[in-house]
Design a protein around this motif. Sequence first.
Motif, PDB file in Angstrom:
ATOM      1  N   PHE A  64       0.892  -1.245   0.036  1.00 51.26           N
ATOM      2  CA  PHE A  64      -0.044   0.119  -0.077  1.00 51.26           C
ATOM      3  C   PHE A  64       0.717   1.279   0.049  1.00 51.26           C
ATOM      4  O   PHE A  64       1.764   1.308   0.591  1.00 51.26           O
ATOM      5  N   VAL A  65       0.599   2.374  -0.926  1.00 53.06           N
ATOM      6  CA  VAL A  65       1.247   3.443  -0.888  1.00 53.06           C
ATOM      7  C   VAL A  65       0.262   4.570  -0.079  1.00 53.06           C
ATOM      8  O   VAL A  65      -0.579   5.061  -0.657  1.00 53.06           O
ATOM      9  N   ASP A  66       0.723   5.148   0.846  1.00 49.90           N
ATOM     10  CA  ASP A  66      -0.452   6.100   1.683  1.00 49.90           C
ATOM     11  C   ASP A  66      -0.127   7.311   1.191  1.00 49.90           C
ATOM     12  O   ASP A  66       0.159   8.389   2.130  1.00 49.90           O
ATOM     13  N   SER A  67      -0.445   7.493  -0.135  1.00 56.01           N
ATOM     14  CA  SER A  67      -0.452   8.764  -0.613  1.00 56.01           C
ATOM     15  C   SER A  67      -1.589   9.372  -1.311  1.00 56.01           C
ATOM     16  O   SER A  67      -2.216   8.562  -2.338  1.00 56.01           O
ATOM     17  N   THR A  68      -1.834  10.535  -1.098  1.00 57.15           N
ATOM     18  CA  THR A  68      -3.091  11.139  -2.134  1.00 57.15           C
ATOM     19  C   THR A  68      -2.796  11.895  -3.257  1.00 57.15           C
ATOM     20  O   THR A  68      -3.571  12.556  -4.015  1.00 57.15           O
ATOM     21  N   ARG A  69      -1.298  11.765  -3.423  1.00 56.75           N
ATOM     22  CA  ARG A  69      -0.785  12.243  -4.824  1.00 56.75           C
ATOM     23  C   ARG A  69      -1.535  11.909  -5.978  1.00 56.75           C
ATOM     24  O   ARG A  69      -1.793  10.668  -5.958  1.00 56.75           O
ATOM     25  N   GLU A  70      -1.982  12.717  -6.993  1.00 59.44           N
ATOM     26  CA  GLU A  70      -2.691  12.219  -7.974  1.00 59.44           C
ATOM     27  C   GLU A  70      -1.724  11.764  -9.004  1.00 59.44           C
ATOM     28  O   GLU A  70      -0.648  12.022  -9.309  1.00 59.44           O
ATOM     29  N   VAL A  71      -2.258  10.431  -9.546  1.00 58.47           N
ATOM     30  CA  VAL A  71      -1.331   9.754 -10.530  1.00 58.47           C
ATOM     31  C   VAL A  71      -2.249   9.284 -11.736  1.00 58.47           C
ATOM     32  O   VAL A  71      -3.578   9.517 -11.518  1.00 58.47           O
ATOM     33  N   VAL A  72      -1.879   9.101 -12.814  1.00 53.79           N
ATOM     34  CA  VAL A  72      -2.492   8.607 -13.954  1.00 53.79           C
ATOM     35  C   VAL A  72      -2.514   7.030 -14.085  1.00 53.79           C
ATOM     36  O   VAL A  72      -1.365   6.665 -13.990  1.00 53.79           O
ATOM     37  N   PHE A  73      -3.463   6.541 -14.109  1.00 55.60           N
ATOM     38  CA  PHE A  73      -3.539   5.003 -14.156  1.00 55.60           C
ATOM     39  C   PHE A  73      -2.990   4.526 -15.510  1.00 55.60           C
ATOM     40  O   PHE A  73      -3.875   4.734 -16.580  1.00 55.60           O
ATOM     41  N   HIS A  74      -1.853   3.599 -15.572  1.00 57.38           N
ATOM     42  CA  HIS A  74      -1.630   3.108 -16.987  1.00 57.38           C
ATOM     43  C   HIS A  74      -1.650   1.632 -16.680  1.00 57.38           C
ATOM     44  O   HIS A  74      -0.768   1.067 -17.454  1.00 57.38           O
ATOM     45  N   GLY A  75      -2.381   1.054 -16.005  1.00 61.10           N
ATOM     46  CA  GLY A  75      -2.599  -0.554 -16.061  1.00 61.10           C
ATOM     47  C   GLY A  75      -3.420  -1.039 -17.133  1.00 61.10           C
ATOM     48  O   GLY A  75      -4.518  -0.911 -17.149  1.00 61.10           O
ATOM     49  N   ASN A  76      -2.789  -1.751 -17.880  1.00 59.24           N
ATOM     50  CA  ASN A  76      -3.272  -2.532 -19.158  1.00 59.24           C
ATOM     51  C   ASN A  76      -4.259  -3.536 -18.575  1.00 59.24           C
ATOM     52  O   ASN A  76      -5.206  -4.072 -19.339  1.00 59.24           O
ATOM     53  N   TYR A  77      -3.981  -3.957 -17.184  1.00 61.89           N
ATOM     54  CA  TYR A  77      -4.815  -5.036 -16.930  1.00 61.89           C
ATOM     55  C   TYR A  77      -6.149  -4.576 -16.560  1.00 61.89           C
ATOM     56  O   TYR A  77      -7.040  -5.311 -16.042  1.00 61.89           O
ATOM     57  N   TYR A  78      -6.462  -3.534 -16.483  1.00 62.00           N
ATOM     58  CA  TYR A  78      -7.983  -2.935 -16.220  1.00 62.00           C
ATOM     59  C   TYR A  78      -8.335  -1.870 -17.061  1.00 62.00           C
ATOM     60  O   TYR A  78      -8.149  -0.458 -16.639  1.00 62.00           O
ATOM     61  N   PRO A  79      -8.736  -1.989 -18.139  1.00 61.18           N
ATOM     62  CA  PRO A  79      -9.039  -0.925 -19.236  1.00 61.18           C
ATOM     63  C   PRO A  79     -10.210   0.226 -18.642  1.00 61.18           C
ATOM     64  O   PRO A  79      -9.897   1.364 -18.880  1.00 61.18           O
ATOM     65  N   PRO A  80     -11.178  -0.189 -17.806  1.00 59.71           N
ATOM     66  CA  PRO A  80     -12.048   0.752 -17.700  1.00 59.71           C
ATOM     67  C   PRO A  80     -11.419   2.101 -16.818  1.00 59.71           C
ATOM     68  O   PRO A  80     -12.170   3.077 -16.638  1.00 59.71           O
ATOM     69  N   LEU A  81     -10.218   1.789 -15.979  1.00 65.18           N
ATOM     70  CA  LEU A  81      -9.845   2.752 -15.413  1.00 65.18           C
ATOM     71  C   LEU A  81      -8.398   3.404 -16.126  1.00 65.18           C
ATOM     72  O   LEU A  81      -8.092   4.416 -15.539  1.00 65.18           O
ATOM     73  N   TYR A  82      -8.210   2.711 -17.265  1.00 66.81           N
ATOM     74  CA  TYR A  82      -6.986   3.376 -17.954  1.00 66.81           C
ATOM     75  C   TYR A  82      -7.082   4.923 -18.246  1.00 66.81           C
ATOM     76  O   TYR A  82      -8.097   5.494 -18.839  1.00 66.81           O
ATOM     77  N   GLY A  83      -5.892   5.509 -18.159  1.00 64.20           N
ATOM     78  CA  GLY A  83      -5.809   6.841 -18.368  1.00 64.20           C
ATOM     79  C   GLY A  83      -6.557   7.748 -17.167  1.00 64.20           C
ATOM     80  O   GLY A  83      -6.429   9.236 -17.486  1.00 64.20           O
ATOM     81  N   GLN A  84      -7.358   7.384 -16.319  1.00 60.60           N
ATOM     82  CA  GLN A  84      -7.805   8.140 -15.324  1.00 60.60           C
ATOM     83  C   GLN A  84      -6.985   8.699 -14.272  1.00 60.60           C
ATOM     84  O   GLN A  84      -6.032   8.009 -13.925  1.00 60.60           O
ATOM     85  N   ARG A  85      -7.548   9.765 -13.683  1.00 61.66           N
ATOM     86  CA  ARG A  85      -6.817  10.379 -12.471  1.00 61.66           C
ATOM     87  C   ARG A  85      -7.234   9.798 -11.298  1.00 61.66           C
ATOM     88  O   ARG A  85      -8.214   9.633 -11.037  1.00 61.66           O
ATOM     89  N   MET A  86      -6.241   9.417 -10.422  1.00 60.27           N
ATOM     90  CA  MET A  86      -6.607   8.805  -8.992  1.00 60.27           C
ATOM     91  C   MET A  86      -5.593   8.907  -8.128  1.00 60.27           C
ATOM     92  O   MET A  86      -4.389   9.388  -8.577  1.00 60.27           O
ATOM     93  N   SER A  87      -5.827   8.824  -6.823  1.00 63.82           N
ATOM     94  CA  SER A  87      -4.805   8.694  -5.818  1.00 63.82           C
ATOM     95  C   SER A  87      -3.815   7.662  -5.812  1.00 63.82           C
ATOM     96  O   SER A  87      -4.200   6.725  -6.527  1.00 63.82           O
ATOM     97  N   GLU A  88      -2.721   7.821  -5.604  1.00 61.13           N
ATOM     98  CA  GLU A  88      -1.605   6.979  -5.479  1.00 61.13           C
ATOM     99  C   GLU A  88      -2.032   5.903  -4.649  1.00 61.13           C
ATOM    100  O   GLU A  88      -1.861   4.566  -4.853  1.00 61.13           O
ATOM    101  N   ALA A  89      -2.758   6.241  -3.561  1.00 59.86           N
ATOM    102  CA  ALA A  89      -3.392   5.107  -2.563  1.00 59.86           C
ATOM    103  C   ALA A  89      -4.072   4.152  -3.343  1.00 59.86           C
ATOM    104  O   ALA A  89      -4.265   2.688  -3.351  1.00 59.86           O
ATOM    105  N   TYR A  90      -5.290   4.569  -3.942  1.00 58.91           N
ATOM    106  CA  TYR A  90      -5.986   3.700  -4.879  1.00 58.91           C
ATOM    107  C   TYR A  90      -5.524   2.956  -5.609  1.00 58.91           C
ATOM    108  O   TYR A  90      -5.864   1.793  -5.890  1.00 58.91           O
ATOM    109  N   ALA A  91      -4.529   3.690  -6.613  1.00 58.12           N
ATOM    110  CA  ALA A  91      -3.743   2.998  -7.621  1.00 58.12           C
ATOM    111  C   ALA A  91      -3.152   1.688  -6.858  1.00 58.12           C
ATOM    112  O   ALA A  91      -2.977   0.705  -7.599  1.00 58.12           O
ATOM    113  N   SER A  92      -2.425   1.936  -5.787  1.00 55.89           N
ATOM    114  CA  SER A  92      -1.706   0.931  -5.200  1.00 55.89           C
ATOM    115  C   SER A  92      -2.520  -0.333  -5.014  1.00 55.89           C
ATOM    116  O   SER A  92      -2.379  -1.466  -5.047  1.00 55.89           O
ATOM    117  N   VAL A  93      -3.790  -0.092  -4.715  1.00 59.71           N
ATOM    118  CA  VAL A  93      -4.734  -1.263  -4.230  1.00 59.71           C
ATOM    119  C   VAL A  93      -5.292  -1.923  -5.345  1.00 59.71           C
ATOM    120  O   VAL A  93      -5.519  -3.162  -5.419  1.00 59.71           O
TER     121      VAL A  93
END
Lengths: 474, 266, 335
Positions: A64-93
Amino acid sequence: MSSRGAPLTRRAVRWVDQRTASAPLLRKTLRYLFPDHWSFLLGEVALYAFMVLVATGIYLTFFFVDSTREVVFHGNYYPPLYGQRMSEAYASVVHLSLATRAGLLLRQTHHWAANVFIAAIVLHLFRIFFTGAYRKPRELTYWLGVTMLMLSLLEAYLGYSLVDDLMSGMGLVIGYSVGLSLPFVGQNLMNWLFDGMFPGSPKLWPRMYIAHVLIFPVLIGLLLGAHLLLVAMRHHTQFRRTKAQTERTIVGVPAFPGQAPRSLGLLAGTAGFLFLLGGLVQINPIWLWGPYHTYSSTNGAQPDWYLGWLIGALRLVPGWDFTIGSYTVVPNPFWGGAAFPLVVFGFLYFWPWLERRFSGDHAFHNLLDRPRDAPVRTAIGVAMVSWVFLVFMAGSADRVNVTFGIDYVSQIWVYRVIVWVLPVAFGFATWWICKELRASDLVVLDRHEAEAEARLARLRRGDEPPGDPGALAE
Amino acid sequence: MRAVLTLAVLAVAGLLATGPARAGSGTPKDPLAAYGYHLYGQYCLGCHGGNAAGRYDQPSSATGAGPGRAQGQQGGIGPSLHGVGAAAADFYLRTGYMPLRRIGLQPRREPVFLSNHEIDALVAYVASFGGPPIPTPRPGLGSLSQGQALFAEHCAGCHQIVGQGGYVTGALPPALVEATPRQVAEAVRIGPYVMPAFSRSSISDRQLDSIVRYVEFTKQPTRPGGWGLGFIGPVPEGLVTWFIAIPALLVLCLLLGRRFRREPGA
Amino acid sequence: MSRARNAIVSALVLLVGRRRRRRPKPEDTRLVPALPPNPAAELAVLALLGLSSLSALGFILVYAFGDSLPAETPLLGTALGLAFLFLAAALIVVGLKLVPTEEIAEEYPPHEHPGEQQVIAELVDESGSRFTRRRLFKLGLLGAGGTLGLALLTPAVSFGPLFHVGNFLRTPWRRGRRLVDENGRPYKASDIEKNDFYLAFPEGTNDEEKDQMAASLVVIRLPPDQLRLPPHLKGYDAHGILAYSRICTHAGCAITLYRAPLFQPDEPRPALVCPCHYSTFDPTTGGTVTFGPAGRDLPLLPLYVDSAGYLRAKGNFDGPVGPSWWGVRLWKAQP
C-alpha cells in the motif's frame, strides 16, 4: 531426577526453566481450567480473526502507498480505469488486487476477517451481557472489552477508508461531517485533525495509515493482552450445570492436554474459513467503484455492516439543525452520527454500575446466570439490541425499495415510529417470557424434589433398593 | 327516409368529430404507419389523446415525493408525441414501459406483449409526427475508460456505479442489466420519467458510444475475487458475514465445546 | 547400498510402526488418566494432516503456475483455506478422540487477599512518615504531573489549524469567474439545456483545487416562470440557469442525482438529491430541503451571462458550502 516423561521433552523443559525460571508458571498455565461450554469460544474466534487480520495486514503494508498524490492509471490489466486520474493510494490497491499474485486473496481475507472479527466480538458481548459475566469482580475485563469494540470499529473504518475508492471516500466525508457537528468544538477539531477543511492536506493519508497499521493495532493488542490476563487471573466464569460447580469451585478442562487441540483447531478453522471466503467470495471490489473525488458519488453507497447502525441513524433523523439565533448549536449529523453511538456505548460502559445500583447486588459472582434468571437485565438487553438493530435495518431501506418495491419514504416514516415503540414492546415481552420460563423451572424443580422425597420414603419402608436419589441439576 | 338521412349525417358527423384528425390528413398513407395509427387507437389514445397531441385535461393530484405514495393516482393524461420521434416510441415500446400498466406511477420494464411488427407500426406512426430517428450506437468505437468516467459523472448517482440501479426520492432508477445498447442510447437522449435528458452538446455521440460500451461491461463486471454478490457493496457482504461465516464458525464452536461426558475409565 | 536400505527401512518404520505400549503405570501415580489407544482416530488424523499438506502444496503450485490458470484467486483461496481446515479437522479429532478430556474441579482464586492488601497499605503509609505536608505535596505532584502532561500534548496542536478556522469560509469563486467543465472548457449559457445537469468548476483551478468542497457546482436550467426564489436570492439565476453547490449540506456527499421530470403534470417535481441519506433540495425555491436529514438550504452561486455568452459568477455563494458547524449561519462565504 524423575524418570517420567520422554527424554526430548524433559530436555526442552529443562532448558527453558533454567533460563527463564518459568516452570511453576508453565505448570499452572498448562493446567488452567477452561469451562466446557461452546459459548466461551466466541471470544477466541474474535482473537483468532484478529491474528489473521494482523498477519494479512502486515503483508498488505508492503504494497500500500499512503499518498493522495494524483497519478494517472496506466494499468493495461484493467481498461475501465486506464488513463484516469486517481490517488496513488487507490492505484496501489488496484494494482495489488488485479496485478499481484495472491494480492487479492490476502486483501479479501483481510477484509472478511475484519467483518468476522467484529461479528464475533458482538456475539461474545451478547454472551457476556446476557449471562452477567461482567459483574464483580470482572468489570475491568468487561470495560476493556467494550473499549476494544469501539477501537475495532474505528480501526476497521480507517482501514477501508484508506483505499480512497468512491464508496469509502463518501464514507470518510460523512465521518468528517459528524465530527464537524460536535457542538462548538467540531469545526476546530476537524480542521485540526484533517489539517484543513475536507479533503484535508496531503498529511491526512499518512496519518490515517499510521493510525491503522500501528497506533490502533498496538492499542488493541495491549488492551487484549490485559483483557486475557485479567480473565486468567480471575479465572473464567462458569454455568452451573453440575452440582460440583459452585461460586467457589470451578470445574473445567485443563489447557493441556484437553483444551489445547480444541483451541488450536478453532484457530486453524477460523483461518481456514477466512481464507476460503477470501478466495471464493468477492468483497469490496474497489476497481469497480472507481476513484473518489469530492464532486463524485454513487447510488447505493453503504458502510460496512458494523457501521450500518450509523447510516440508519443518519437517515432517520428529520432535517433539523438545532439553532439558537444564528448559532447552529447542534448540526443535524450529530444526532445520528455521534449522540446515538454515544448513548449505546454509554449504556455498555455504565451498565454494570447501573445494575449494581438498582439491584443492590454487590456480591462476587463466578457463576453465570442463564438469561432467564435475570429477567430485567435480559429484557433491557433485548430492548437495546432491538433498538440498534431496527435503526440498522432502516439504513438499508433504499435497497429494500429497489429489491422489494416498498416505498423508501414510507419505510422511513414507519421506522421513525417503530424504533421507539418496538424495543419497549420486545423488552416487556422478553421480561414476561423469562418469568414464565423460570416459573416452569420451579415446577420442574418441585417435581424433582417430590420424586426424591417419595423415593426416600419408599427406601425407608424397604420397598426399593438404594439408588441414586434424583440429582438436582443436570 | 328523413330519419335514415339524419342518422347518416349524425353518424358521419360523429365519425368526423371523434376520429383522430391529423393536421389535415387523417390516416397516414404509409401502410405501416396506418397500421400503427390503428394500434394507437387501441392502446395509446386514452392518455396521449387524439392526433397524439397529448391529454392534459385531467386534474392532477399531488406530485412530488412525500409520506406514503410517491405519486397520486390520476386519470389518463399523457404528453404530446409530436416531435418525440421514432427513438422515443421504440424505447418506450420495446422496454415495455408503454403501454403504461399503472397510471400515475413510474413506468417500469414489463414483458412486451406487442409483437415486433406491431411495435414497428406504432413507431412508424409516431415518427410521422417528426422527431429523432432510432439511434445506432456503436460501442465498439467507444472507450471503456472514458465510458466509466462519463458514467460516474452523469449516471452513477442514480443508476449506481456499475449500473445495479438505485433510488432517488420519488423514483427508482432501474438496473441496466437488461438495457440494450440501443435502449441506453435512446434513454440518454430522451430522459424518460425523471431521468435527465442529455443532448448532443452535453454528451456527444462518440461519448455516448463510450457510455454504452461501459454499460455493456457492467453486465458482467470483472470479478476475479469470486462470487460477485450483486456488485452493490457492503450490504450483501454483511449478509454473507452473518449468514455464512458466523454460522460456520458457530458450528465449529458447538463441535468443540462439548458438554462434559464421562470418559470410559476416567 | 546399505545406506539406501537403511533409509527405506527408516521410512517404513515411520509410516507403519507404532510405539510399543509401555506397561501402564499404576493409576494413582499418573497425572493424566490413561485411555486405550484409538487407531482409527490416529489414522484419521494422519490422513487429515496429509490432506492439509497436499492442499498447502497445491497453494504453492497454483501460485507458481497461476498464469495459465483461470480463477486464480478462488483456487488460491480454496487451497490455503482447505490446508487450514484439514489441519483444524486433524486437531479436532485429536482433541475429541485422542487426548483425554479431563474434568477437573479446583478452587477459584480467593476473592481478595486481606493480608497482602494490609501489608501494601502499611508499606505505602509508613514510607510517607517523613512527609509532614502531605496535602500540599499531593497538590504539587498533581500540578507538576498535570502541567507536564499538558506540555507533552501541546506539540499535537501543530497537527493542523486548531484555532484558525477562517479557511471554512473561503471559496475560489469571485465576481467574474467563468464556469468551466472538468476539461476546462467554459460554459456558455446556451450550452445549458433544460432537463440536464452539469458539473462545473471555477476557471483556472487545477485538479487538486477542484477537490475543494467550494469549487464544484451542479448547474441546471429551469423555466424562469417556475422559479420561486426568496427575496434575498432574487437575481441569482441567469435567465433560469441556476448554479448550486454540489456538496450536500448534511454530510458532504456530492449531489449527483437530478430529478428532471419529462412530463410535469404526472411526475415528481424537479429536485436535486443526495445519494447518501437522500436529502432532497428544491431548486426552484433556492435549494430548500423538502425531504431528508439536511438542515440547511443548498448554497446558490449567483450567475450572469457576459457579453460573449459565457456564464460567470456574480459573486460568492449565499452561505458557506458543505456540512454545517456551529458558526455556519453566522457568516457569509468569502472569496
